[in-house]
Motif scaffolding. Structure first.
Motif, PDB file in Angstrom:
ATOM      1  N   LEU A 139       2.988  -1.020  -6.319  1.00 48.54           N
ATOM      2  CA  LEU A 139       2.560   0.064  -5.449  1.00 48.54           C
ATOM      3  C   LEU A 139       1.042   0.103  -5.501  1.00 48.54           C
ATOM      4  CD1 LEU A 139       3.360   2.434  -3.615  1.00 48.54           C
ATOM      5  CD2 LEU A 139       3.400   3.885  -5.646  1.00 48.54           C
ATOM      6  N   ASP A 140       0.417  -0.377  -4.418  1.00 46.36           N
ATOM      7  CA  ASP A 140      -1.037  -0.491  -4.382  1.00 46.36           C
ATOM      8  C   ASP A 140      -1.673   0.849  -4.011  1.00 46.36           C
ATOM      9  OD1 ASP A 140      -3.445  -1.736  -4.586  1.00 46.36           O
ATOM     10  OD2 ASP A 140      -3.305  -2.818  -2.687  1.00 46.36           O
ATOM     11  N   ASP A 141      -2.932   1.047  -4.425  1.00 43.64           N
ATOM     12  CA  ASP A 141      -3.683   2.274  -4.149  1.00 43.64           C
ATOM     13  C   ASP A 141      -2.944   3.506  -4.660  1.00 43.64           C
ATOM     14  OD1 ASP A 141      -5.667   0.797  -2.955  1.00 43.64           O
ATOM     15  OD2 ASP A 141      -4.870   1.032  -0.937  1.00 43.64           O
ATOM     16  N   ASN A 168       0.831  -1.194   0.000  1.00 42.82           N
ATOM     17  CA  ASN A 168       0.000   0.000   0.000  1.00 42.82           C
ATOM     18  C   ASN A 168       0.873   1.254   0.000  1.00 42.82           C
ATOM     19  OD1 ASN A 168      -1.382   2.236   1.815  1.00 42.82           O
ATOM     20  ND2 ASN A 168      -3.024   1.050   0.872  1.00 42.82           N
ATOM     21  N   GLU A 169       0.457   2.253  -0.770  1.00 40.39           N
ATOM     22  CA  GLU A 169       1.254   3.477  -0.907  1.00 40.39           C
ATOM     23  C   GLU A 169       1.541   4.137   0.444  1.00 40.39           C
ATOM     24  OE1 GLU A 169       0.854   7.887  -3.016  1.00 40.39           O
ATOM     25  OE2 GLU A 169      -0.252   6.195  -3.828  1.00 40.39           O
ATOM     26  N   ALA A 170       0.524   4.228   1.289  1.00 38.63           N
ATOM     27  CA  ALA A 170       0.716   4.862   2.593  1.00 38.63           C
ATOM     28  C   ALA A 170       1.699   4.087   3.448  1.00 38.63           C
ATOM     29  CB  ALA A 170      -0.632   4.991   3.309  1.00 38.63           C
ATOM     30  N   SER A 171       1.626   2.757   3.381  1.00 33.66           N
ATOM     31  CA  SER A 171       2.537   1.915   4.153  1.00 33.66           C
ATOM     32  C   SER A 171       3.969   2.066   3.655  1.00 33.66           C
ATOM     33  CB  SER A 171       2.102   0.448   4.060  1.00 33.66           C
ATOM     34  OG  SER A 171       3.008  -0.398   4.730  1.00 33.66           O
ATOM     35  N   PHE A 175       4.374  -0.483 -14.908  1.00 33.26           N
ATOM     36  CA  PHE A 175       3.254  -1.095 -15.617  1.00 33.26           C
ATOM     37  C   PHE A 175       1.979  -0.751 -14.860  1.00 33.26           C
ATOM     38  CE2 PHE A 175       0.406  -4.682 -16.570  1.00 33.26           C
ATOM     39  CZ  PHE A 175       0.485  -4.695 -17.954  1.00 33.26           C
ATOM     40  N   LEU A 176       0.911  -0.442 -15.565  1.00 33.09           N
ATOM     41  CA  LEU A 176      -0.310   0.057 -14.933  1.00 33.09           C
ATOM     42  C   LEU A 176      -1.399  -1.001 -14.831  1.00 33.09           C
ATOM     43  CD1 LEU A 176      -0.410   3.527 -16.608  1.00 33.09           C
ATOM     44  CD2 LEU A 176      -0.698   3.186 -14.166  1.00 33.09           C
ATOM     45  N   VAL A 177      -1.985  -1.086 -13.632  1.00 37.08           N
ATOM     46  CA  VAL A 177      -3.126  -1.965 -13.385  1.00 37.08           C
ATOM     47  C   VAL A 177      -4.240  -1.116 -12.778  1.00 37.08           C
ATOM     48  CG1 VAL A 177      -3.987  -3.974 -12.119  1.00 37.08           C
ATOM     49  CG2 VAL A 177      -1.630  -3.955 -12.980  1.00 37.08           C
ATOM     50  N   ALA A 178      -5.446  -1.296 -13.256  1.00 37.39           N
ATOM     51  CA  ALA A 178      -6.610  -0.616 -12.677  1.00 37.39           C
ATOM     52  C   ALA A 178      -7.458  -1.647 -11.952  1.00 37.39           C
ATOM     53  CB  ALA A 178      -7.432   0.079 -13.753  1.00 37.39           C
ATOM     54  N   GLU A 179      -7.787  -1.375 -10.694  1.00 42.29           N
ATOM     55  CA  GLU A 179      -8.603  -2.304  -9.923  1.00 42.29           C
ATOM     56  C   GLU A 179     -10.054  -1.821  -9.873  1.00 42.29           C
ATOM     57  OE1 GLU A 179      -7.018  -2.394  -5.972  1.00 42.29           O
ATOM     58  OE2 GLU A 179      -7.520  -0.300  -5.551  1.00 42.29           O
ATOM     59  N   ALA A 180     -10.925  -2.698  -9.409  1.00 39.70           N
ATOM     60  CA  ALA A 180     -12.349  -2.384  -9.217  1.00 39.70           C
ATOM     61  C   ALA A 180     -13.048  -2.003 -10.526  1.00 39.70           C
ATOM     62  CB  ALA A 180     -12.518  -1.273  -8.183  1.00 39.70           C
ATOM     63  N   VAL A 181     -12.655  -2.631 -11.620  1.00 38.88           N
ATOM     64  CA  VAL A 181     -13.308  -2.383 -12.914  1.00 38.88           C
ATOM     65  C   VAL A 181     -14.573  -3.242 -12.982  1.00 38.88           C
ATOM     66  CG1 VAL A 181     -13.054  -2.434 -15.416  1.00 38.88           C
ATOM     67  CG2 VAL A 181     -11.066  -1.961 -13.965  1.00 38.88           C
ATOM     68  N   GLU A 182     -15.706  -2.607 -13.200  1.00 41.43           N
ATOM     69  CA  GLU A 182     -16.978  -3.338 -13.140  1.00 41.43           C
ATOM     70  C   GLU A 182     -17.813  -3.235 -14.410  1.00 41.43           C
ATOM     71  OE1 GLU A 182     -19.101  -2.173  -9.668  1.00 41.43           O
ATOM     72  OE2 GLU A 182     -17.590  -2.973  -8.277  1.00 41.43           O
ATOM     73  N   THR A 183     -17.475  -2.326 -15.320  1.00 41.53           N
ATOM     74  CA  THR A 183     -18.284  -2.182 -16.537  1.00 41.53           C
ATOM     75  C   THR A 183     -17.388  -2.139 -17.767  1.00 41.53           C
ATOM     76  OG1 THR A 183     -18.284   0.245 -16.641  1.00 41.53           O
ATOM     77  CG2 THR A 183     -19.933  -0.799 -15.210  1.00 41.53           C
ATOM     78  N   ASN A 184     -17.980  -2.478 -18.907  1.00 39.37           N
ATOM     79  CA  ASN A 184     -17.239  -2.423 -20.169  1.00 39.37           C
ATOM     80  C   ASN A 184     -16.840  -0.987 -20.519  1.00 39.37           C
ATOM     81  OD1 ASN A 184     -17.061  -5.193 -21.100  1.00 39.37           O
ATOM     82  ND2 ASN A 184     -19.278  -5.130 -21.389  1.00 39.37           N
ATOM     83  N   ASP A 185     -17.695  -0.024 -20.192  1.00 40.88           N
ATOM     84  CA  ASP A 185     -17.378   1.371 -20.479  1.00 40.88           C
ATOM     85  C   ASP A 185     -16.124   1.809 -19.718  1.00 40.88           C
ATOM     86  OD1 ASP A 185     -19.469   1.803 -22.242  1.00 40.88           O
ATOM     87  OD2 ASP A 185     -20.864   2.422 -20.665  1.00 40.88           O
ATOM     88  N   ALA A 240       2.199  -0.137 -10.871  1.00 40.87           N
ATOM     89  CA  ALA A 240       1.373   0.808 -10.114  1.00 40.87           C
ATOM     90  C   ALA A 240      -0.079   0.394 -10.302  1.00 40.87           C
ATOM     91  CB  ALA A 240       1.578   2.234 -10.603  1.00 40.87           C
ATOM     92  N   LYS A 241      -0.773   0.211  -9.188  1.00 40.49           N
ATOM     93  CA  LYS A 241      -2.184  -0.160  -9.264  1.00 40.49           C
ATOM     94  C   LYS A 241      -3.025   1.060  -8.904  1.00 40.49           C
ATOM     95  CE  LYS A 241      -3.726  -4.214  -8.195  1.00 40.49           C
ATOM     96  NZ  LYS A 241      -4.172  -5.431  -7.446  1.00 40.49           N
ATOM     97  N   LEU A 242      -3.822   1.506  -9.855  1.00 38.59           N
ATOM     98  CA  LEU A 242      -4.657   2.687  -9.655  1.00 38.59           C
ATOM     99  C   LEU A 242      -5.726   2.424  -8.601  1.00 38.59           C
ATOM    100  CD1 LEU A 242      -5.126   3.697 -13.387  1.00 38.59           C
ATOM    101  CD2 LEU A 242      -3.705   4.850 -11.703  1.00 38.59           C
TER     102      LEU A 242
END
Length: 285
Positions: free
Chosen positions: A180-182, A153-156, A234-244, A201-203
């Motif tokens: 690097l999470d969050d 986690n970034e804060a940690s 390398f970029l990762v996006a979490e909590a993706v729930e829709t195609n849009d 980096a995870k967004l």
């Protein structure tokens, strides 16, 4: 002193008597802590694995993230949100980190070729049972580090950079990847970000919801993406729930997408999907 003042004084200032509300909270916390202790003692901890897929081709899984779960006496699954807030600041939090690492490494031994992300905190680096476990397995199973991703986690990470930076530098030599999470959730020193040398980096997921149409979040996401790309992460996006959301993030240059759109955390996923998608297409005819 008035009667009302006397009553307030007795109610508010008498520290010898705890309120029923405080007693209830304390009792609930003790129950949670005991539940965690029992789960650790009887090895009722599990990892639930969620896939992160490549944005360019969602049929290909980039890695799995392992989320710690607890099983109660009836084998019912209890998610981390129900116990980590109570346990994480205590010694039990470190023991949970050890359990998560052990389960992640066990999964890698049983499923060679798969990549597994395990969450850790900066406190793990100074905890001997955690570091000893990691170093022992790296020594006994050469090459296993190439499948391990450690998420911080970034804060940690910002709490103890002097310890974490050399630790990461050493472990990256074993092929371990660091995330690097969050990312974007809190202020990050650009100088420290460069020194850390995170691979991924995870967004932060709270910026992802409706990102395709939210004019307030879009500049934040674009800025975070630009910063990560500038530092070679390398970029990762979490909590993706829709195609849009997925389509917009793909257009912005995000490499991997993770969320319920592509799969929920599972205790027993089909890891063969990871390997099958990477096999070269068989020549026809």
């Amino acid at each position: 002193m008035s009667i009302n003042q006397a009553r307030r004084s007795k109610i508010d200032l008498d520290g010898r008597e705890a309120s029923p509300f405080a007693i209830a909270i304390s009792s609930a916390e003790r129950a949670v802590l005991q539940m965690v202790r029992d789960a650790l003692e009887h090895k009722r901890m599990r990892l639930a694995f969620q896939p992160a897929v490549y944005a360019a081709d969602p049929d290909i899984i980039g890695f799995y993230e392992g989320y710690i779960r607890l099983l109660d006496e009836k084998q019912m699954t209890i998610p981390a949100r129900d116990f980590m807030s109570v346990a994480e600041t205590r010694e039990l939090g470190r023991e949970i980190d050890v359990a998560a690492l052990r389960l992640g490494l066990m999964t890698l031994r049983r499923n060679p070729g798969v990549r597994i992300a395990v969450n850790m905190s900066a406190r793990s680096v100074g905890y001997k049972p955690w570091t000893q476990l990691l170093r022992r397995v790296l020594g006994e199973y050469p090459g296993i580090g190439k499948g391990l991703i450690l998420e911080i986690n970034e804060a940690s990470a910002m709490q103890m950079p002097d310890v974490l930076i050399p630790f990461m530098d050493e472990l990256q030599g074993f092929g371990i990847t660091f995330t690097l999470d969050d990312f974007g959730d809190s202020f990050t020193s650009l100088g420290l970000l460069y020194e850390f040398g995170f691979d991924i980096a995870k967004l932060d997921g709270r910026f992802i919801r409706n990102c395709h149409k939210d004019p307030e979040n879009q500049p934040i996401v674009r800025a975070a993406i630009a910063m990560a790309q500038e530092f070679g992460m390398f970029l990762v996006a979490e909590a993706v729930e829709t195609n849009d959301e997925a389509n917009w993030l793909r257009e912005q240059g995000v490499g991997c997408l993770q969320g319920y759109l592509f799969g929920k955390p599972e205790l027993a996923p089909d890891f063969s999907k990871y390997l099958r998608a990477r096999q070269p297409a068989t020549a026809q005819g």
